[in-house]
Design a protein around this motif. Structure first.
Motif, PDB file in Angstrom:
ATOM      1  N   TYR A  98     -34.830  40.213   4.581  1.00 43.76           N
ATOM      2  CA  TYR A  98     -35.396  41.555   4.735  1.00 43.76           C
ATOM      3  C   TYR A  98     -36.896  41.546   5.026  1.00 43.76           C
ATOM      4  CZ  TYR A  98     -36.352  46.484   4.136  1.00 43.76           C
ATOM      5  OH  TYR A  98     -36.768  47.778   4.351  1.00 43.76           O
ATOM      6  N   PRO A  99     -37.703  40.760   4.293  1.00 41.86           N
ATOM      7  CA  PRO A  99     -39.132  40.733   4.648  1.00 41.86           C
ATOM      8  C   PRO A  99     -39.368  40.268   6.078  1.00 41.86           C
ATOM      9  CG  PRO A  99     -38.796  39.799   2.470  1.00 41.86           C
ATOM     10  CD  PRO A  99     -37.429  39.978   3.067  1.00 41.86           C
ATOM     11  N   ARG A 100     -38.592  39.294   6.544  1.00 45.22           N
ATOM     12  CA  ARG A 100     -38.749  38.820   7.922  1.00 45.22           C
ATOM     13  C   ARG A 100     -38.370  39.916   8.919  1.00 45.22           C
ATOM     14  NH1 ARG A 100     -36.164  32.672   7.560  1.00 45.22           N
ATOM     15  NH2 ARG A 100     -37.778  31.799   6.176  1.00 45.22           N
ATOM     16  N   ARG A 103     -41.167  42.511   9.094  1.00 42.92           N
ATOM     17  CA  ARG A 103     -42.339  42.085   9.867  1.00 42.92           C
ATOM     18  C   ARG A 103     -42.063  42.116  11.369  1.00 42.92           C
ATOM     19  NH1 ARG A 103     -42.829  38.614   5.271  1.00 42.92           N
ATOM     20  NH2 ARG A 103     -41.747  36.886   6.281  1.00 42.92           N
ATOM     21  N   TYR A 313     -45.030  42.166  -1.056  1.00 47.70           N
ATOM     22  CA  TYR A 313     -43.734  41.470  -0.973  1.00 47.70           C
ATOM     23  C   TYR A 313     -43.238  41.413   0.471  1.00 47.70           C
ATOM     24  CZ  TYR A 313     -38.652  42.072  -0.527  1.00 47.70           C
ATOM     25  OH  TYR A 313     -37.364  42.048  -0.089  1.00 47.70           O
ATOM     26  N   LEU A 314     -43.330  42.525   1.187  1.00 51.49           N
ATOM     27  CA  LEU A 314     -42.821  42.582   2.555  1.00 51.49           C
ATOM     28  C   LEU A 314     -43.648  41.730   3.508  1.00 51.49           C
ATOM     29  CD1 LEU A 314     -41.987  46.392   2.751  1.00 51.49           C
ATOM     30  CD2 LEU A 314     -40.355  44.504   2.654  1.00 51.49           C
TER      31      LEU A 314
END
Length: 333
Positions: A98-100, A103, A313-314
């Protein structure tokens, strides 16, 4: 090429792939680093071709069996069906995927933020210049004519009169509905998403201007900041998902419209699903902390800190750590 020459040039590669497959053990690909996983995906196709080349060069049967088994083992690791265990999959999604994904979609988030800022600022200025415009954006009946007597306690008292768990659940459901609308209306080439963004931004700008006209800005922000900062950010992320969906349909580029929409829809759905924990946290804060007797400054700091932690976090989690030794080895191969 002679069989002996073939064996000499490929033996080291087979050994390396065998070592990677052996390292996975029972836990599978999770045992490998990002660099090793990349190496595995690079070596497997070459070894799969070696199965046919070994037969063509008529190498001994034992070697043919070894290469064939190695290719089968690597294929099983890379293409076997995902495990039915949901918790590890959820963990990987939020810890890495999810973070990837977030971005990669940053241009859509920036666009959503610009649209929201324009709507909010426009309504704020309109209300500050002509106070009566406030009732175009805020509910009729919000009378602040006796504003000097209004305090943060007056604003939050109505929340204290409601049972906290049902209120938190209702608020969370409403916020998720707004976010889902911002996402789903993106199917109309993003126009619907823009409408949802502008409507909510203008309402917030009207509130801020209305309270500012009565010198109650601090009272307002101490009420909405604890939950509102994170809540608005989650809605913006959902709107970014809607814009991603709309652009994939309106501007498919070199892909067919259906292929573009399929890819865009997948990214958009995953992006909006990741906002659910944000709404859970915001709903908890709004139901239990916002109407509490804590000082206003404490509530504001809490809201900014919660949103800041999510943004950190993201932006930081899930980044691939490069292995310099692996990169140097690749350059010499």
């Amino acid at each position: 090429m002679t069989p002996a020459r073939f064996l000499d040039t490929r033996r080291e590669i087979w050994g390396r792939l065998d070592a990677l497959v052996g390292k996975t053990g029972r836990k599978g690909l999770r045992q490998l680093t990002d660099g090793e996983l990349h190496e595995l995906t690079r070596l497997y196709p070459a070894v799969a071709v070696d199965v046919a080349r070994a037969r063509m060069y008529k190498v001994d049967d034992a070697t043919q069996r070894r290469v064939n088994q190695l290719a089968i083992a690597a294929h099983g690791l890379l293409y076997r069906r995902a495990s039915g265990r949901s918790l590890p999959a959820i963990w990987r999604f939020f810890h890495r995927d999810y973070p990837r994904l977030f971005r990669r979609q940053w241009p859509f988030l920036v666009l959503a933020m610009v649209i929201f800022a324009v709507g909010m600022l426009g309504a704020y200025v309109a209300v500050r210049l002509v106070p009566s415009n406030a009732y175009l954006f805020v509910p009729h009946g919000l009378d602040l004519s006796n504003a000097r007597e209004v305090t943060s306690e007056d604003i939050s008292e109505r929340f204290r009169q409601m049972p906290n768990p049902p209120m938190a659940a209702g608020i969370m459901a409403n916020n998720i509905t707004v976010a889902f609308n911002a996402f789903a209306f993106g199917i109309a080439a993003g126009v619907g998403t823009c409408y949802v963004l502008l409507a909510n931004a203008m309402m917030l700008g009207g509130f801020v201007g209305h309270f500012a006209n009565h010198d109650l800005s601090y009272v307002l922000w101490s009420f909405i900041a604890p939950h509102g900062v994170l809540e608005i950010f989650a809605i913006l992320v959902s709107a970014a998902a809607g814009l991603r969906l709309g652009l994939s349909l309106a501007a498919p580029g070199r892909m067919t419209r259906s292929a573009s929409l399929r890819i865009g829809a997948r990214d958009a759905v995953l992006l909006v699903l990741g906002t659910i924990p944000m709404f859970v946290v915001a709903g908890f804060i709004e139901g239990f902390i916002t109407p509490s007797y804590a000082p206003g400054i404490v509530k504001i700091v809490l809201g900014v800190t919660a949103a800041g932690a999510v943004i950190a976090y993201l932006l930081l989690v899930g980044r691939e750590i490069r292995n310099p030794n692996f990169e140097i080895r690749n350059k010499h191969e």
